[in-house]
Motif scaffolding. Structure first.
Motif, PDB file in Angstrom:
ATOM      1  N   SER A  22      -3.028  -0.097   3.663  1.00 66.21           N
ATOM      2  CA  SER A  22      -2.701   1.091   3.070  1.00 66.21           C
ATOM      3  C   SER A  22      -1.637   1.480   3.960  1.00 66.21           C
ATOM      4  N   PHE A  26       1.960   3.391   3.702  1.00 72.76           N
ATOM      5  CA  PHE A  26       2.170   3.923   3.987  1.00 72.76           C
ATOM      6  C   PHE A  26       3.514   4.080   4.231  1.00 72.76           C
ATOM      7  N   PHE A  60       1.802   8.170  -2.644  1.00 69.94           N
ATOM      8  CA  PHE A  60       1.106   7.247  -1.677  1.00 69.94           C
ATOM      9  C   PHE A  60      -0.568   7.887  -2.231  1.00 69.94           C
TER      10      PHE A  60
END
Length: 74
Positions: A22, A26, A60
């Motif tokens: 993750s 980003f 995000f």
């Protein structure tokens, strides 16, 4: 970024995701933007870097936030 994501998962605010993947996702948005700005200074996107960063955060977070059960939102 990974530590923040891991903490928010533990807090129950984010879905169960791999924090490292993750964070890379980003950061990929951020790095890609920096590359585009460096390589194509006359790009058609006419917003500030700050506005772009805020947009990336919104995109995000909308993807990692836990869904709210509408029955409990009342």
């Amino acid at each position: 970024v990974r530590a923040y994501i891991k903490q928010r998962i533990a807090d129950g605010a984010f879905r169960q995701l791999d924090p490292l993947v993750s964070a890379r996702a980003f950061m990929g948005m951020v790095v890609h933007h920096a590359q585009v700005v460096a390589l194509f200074p006359y790009d058609d996107v006419k917003i500030s870097n700050r506005q772009m960063a805020e947009y990336f955060v919104d995109v995000f977070l909308d993807g990692v936030r836990k869904a709210v059960d509408p029955r409990r939102a009342r």
